[in-house]
Enzyme design. Structure first.
Site, short mmCIF file in Angstrom:
data_model
loop_
_atom_site.label_atom_id
_atom_site.label_comp_id
_atom_site.label_asym_id
_atom_site.label_seq_id
_atom_site.Cartn_x
_atom_site.Cartn_y
_atom_site.Cartn_z
N ALA A 89 0.58 -1.22 0.05
CA ALA A 89 0.33 0.10 -0.08
C ALA A 89 0.99 1.55 0.09
CB ALA A 89 -1.07 0.26 1.18
N GLU A 129 3.47 -6.10 7.92
CA GLU A 129 2.66 -4.46 8.46
C GLU A 129 3.34 -4.84 10.08
OE1 GLU A 129 -0.59 -6.00 5.00
OE2 GLU A 129 1.16 -6.84 6.57
N GLY A 176 0.18 -4.67 0.64
CA GLY A 176 -1.30 -4.82 -0.05
C GLY A 176 -1.45 -5.45 -1.09
N GLU A 232 -2.20 -9.12 -0.57
CA GLU A 232 -3.51 -8.93 -0.02
C GLU A 232 -4.60 -9.14 -1.16
OE1 GLU A 232 -4.57 -7.08 4.28
OE2 GLU A 232 -3.24 -5.95 2.60
#
Length: 261
Positions: A64, A134, A111, A114
């Site tokens: 991200a 993370e 991300g 994911e």
């Protein structure tokens, strides 16, 4: 069609979606919006029967866009909203009526990992690095990483990867069952293309969509409920032109010519 930070090409009934946000294809609000718009377009196009998603350059998606996180410091509600943006898009991908294959051509982190977990199938470069780092930032995955990973591999292994922020190679991800195939880098897109075209060109759309729906919904049901759902969709197939053509072609010892009806 043009989409923010997302390129789209369609060939042989397969859509090739490329995340293009230099330098590392980081996911930000604009990219999520572009990807969601691209999904809107692809679901409306009967020409498209399967989808391959990859990243531009040497990265798949490196994570991200951390710069966007600053606005949420001290505000739990804002942080939750940031997570829900990604969750909505990836949930839509998981339940998309056309199969989505992740072609992991490079770093697939945070991300990006994911997003790959939200796809129906995954092909990775053998040496590509995958992981959820993370916790190194004092955060946790926010785009359903804690949920999907533990549904794909044993909970104890998922917790190990989550709590240690350990990176694994594509080859190791294959051994764990996270990716379908780990191949040399130069074979990632060709293998994804081969898989996508085997679905798009050889199968009918009604049965493709029925399988995706039965599997996704069935996983949230008891075995008995899932079997009832499967029987319901099995019955629906008998009302399609494709089923009639498929059975007739089998009896006549010829290849079926599906019309996606």
């Amino acid at each position: 069609m043009e989409f923010t930070n997302v390129n789209l090409k369609v060939e042989n009934r397969v859509a090739y979606v490329t995340i293009n946000h230099p330098p590392a294809n980081a996911l930000n609000g604009a990219t999520f919006s572009g990807l969601n718009d691209c999904l809107d377009y692809m679901v409306s196009q009967d020409e498209i029967k399967a989808i391959v998603i990859t990243g531009e350059g040497k990265f798949f998606i490196a994570g991200a866009d951390i710069k966007e996180f600053h606005q949420a410091f001290g505000n739990a509600e804002k942080g939750r909203e940031l997570a829900e943006v990604g969750q909505r898009v990836f949930d839509r991908m998981e339940h998309f009526p056309k199969p989505i294959i992740a072609a992991i051509n490079g770093a697939c982190l945070g991300g990006g990992f994911e997003l790959a977990l939200g796809c129906h199938m995954r092909i990775a470069a053998e040496k590509a690095m995958l992981g959820l780092p993370e916790l190194k930032l004092g955060l946790i995955p926010g785009f359903a990483g804690t949920q999907r990973l533990a549904r794909i591999i044993p909970k104890s292994k998922a917790l190990e990867l989550l709590l240690t922020s350990q990176f694994i190679t594509g080859k190791e991800a294959e051994a764990l069952g996270i990716v379908n195939y780990a191949v040399p880098l130069e074979e990632v897109l060709p293998r994804a293309k081969q898989l996508a075209e085997s679905i798009a060109q050889e199968k009918g759309m009604p049965s493709i969509t029925a399988v995706l729906h039965a599997v996704n919904k069935g996983l949230d049901m008891t075995l008995e409920e899932g079997q009832a759902l499967e029987a319901e969709w099995f019955g629906k197939m008998f009302c399609t032109e494709d089923a009639k053509e498929g059975v007739t072609a089998f009896l006549e010892k010829r290849n079926a010519e599906f019309k996606d009806r």
